[in-house]
Design a protein around this motif. Structure first.
Motif: not given
Length: 324
Positions: A6-15, A22-24, A68-73
């Motif tokens: 239904k919905e998806a969002v991707i954030h990325q972690f940099s070492p 964070l995606a907006d 979903l965006l707020a929860s994912s952040i």
């Protein structure tokens, strides 16, 4: 398995700076992306997943909302605080998905470690290959970590990897992010069944190859017929003539497997494949692979113990023999 993304969002972690990119906005779900996410989720229902159920007072449930965006952040920042102490950091995509499975709302968190890959990018004869960064692994591979949460029952499947911090390995996700104590995976549960059965058999002088084969047959039959493993049922089958052994088997398993091991939502195919054949290595160098269903059939295979303590194996009713 009927899964609808239904919905998806991707954030990325940099070492490099242990920060999140964070995606907006939510991800646009194309057919290829839908297929990729669906396969990753399907692989999360594996025999390596721990299982559990969050209580109504679980702090983790407070992080979830219809946005979903707020929860994912919120969850991504919590994850980062716990994960960034690891001594082995890599670039990771953090994928959050809201989906339906068989009509029931589900939430997924997937951690996918990105790779460096060589790709053929041009026709130059001297250097057609280039090293590219941040490549996603194939759709068919399991995510590095995954949480699948049923939003109706709050039951979950968790694939987690321990991190190393100050020389100690930590279950950071279940302990600090999810704040729950899941049951061990079905794969480890079956290993515990095998080891405990072997230990009890040794205590009662039953630990020969026939008993080991009996354990494999019992596990195979229970998975195939019931899609679950019950310590009590296994005890009755493995130690049918010894009450003390049956009670000892169940009692020793309680610490590891408090209840039955259910494969209700878990793919049991790998375990069935593992136990579908009996593999015997004989002292004269002969090796036998016998399907478990045939192994238990006295009209097909018979094991005879000779007076001198050796064994003979009689294979019956063979209609055709081919050399491979």
């Amino acid at each position: 398995m009927d899964i609808y993304i239904k919905e998806a969002v991707i954030h990325q972690f940099s070492p490099e700076d242990t920060e999140l990119v964070l995606a907006d906005k939510l991800l646009t779900i194309t057919p290829k992306i839908e297929e990729y996410l669906r396969k990753k989720i399907e692989r999360s229902y594996s025999d390596e997943a721990k299982t559990g159920q969050l209580g109504a007072d679980s702090p983790f449930l407070d992080y979830l909302s219809d946005d979903l965006l707020a929860s994912s952040i919120t969850i991504a920042n919590l994850w980062k605080e716990e994960f960034s102490v690891s001594e082995n950091l890599k670039t990771n995509d953090l994928v959050f998905v809201r989906f339906e499975k068989n009509g029931v709302e589900q939430f997924a968190f997937l951690r996918i470690s990105l790779r460096e890959n060589l790709v053929h990018v041009g026709a130059e004869s001297d250097s057609p290959l280039k090293l590219t960064q941040n490549n996603l692994p194939s759709a068919g591979s399991a995510p590095d970590e995954a949480l699948i949460l049923n939003l109706q029952t709050h039951k979950y499947h968790l694939i987690e990897k321990r991190i190393k911090y100050n020389g100690t390995f930590l279950n950071y996700f279940s302990d600090n992010v999810l704040q729950d104590s899941p049951a061990i995976s079905a794969k480890k549960s079956i290993k515990a069944v095998e080891q405990t059965a072997q230990k009890i058999a040794e205590n009662f002088n039953q630990a020969d190859f026939q008993f080991q084969s009996k354990v494999k047959s019992a596990i195979f039959n229970h998975l195939e017929e019931d899609n679950e493993l019950s310590p009590e049922k296994l005890a009755n089958q493995l130690f049918d003539n010894n009450l003390t052994a049956r009670l000892s088997f169940v009692d020793e398993l309680k610490d590891v497997i408090p209840e039955k091991v259910s494969f209700e939502e878990i793919d049991s195919s790998r375990q069935l494949k593992k136990f579908e054949n009996q593999k015997l290595s004989l002292s004269n160098g002969i090796e036998l692979i016998v399907p478990t269903t045939i192994y238990e059939d006295a009209e097909s295979v018979e094991f005879i113990q000779n007076d001198n303590g050796t064994y003979s194996i009689l294979i019956k009713n063979i209609e055709d023999i081919k050399s491979k």
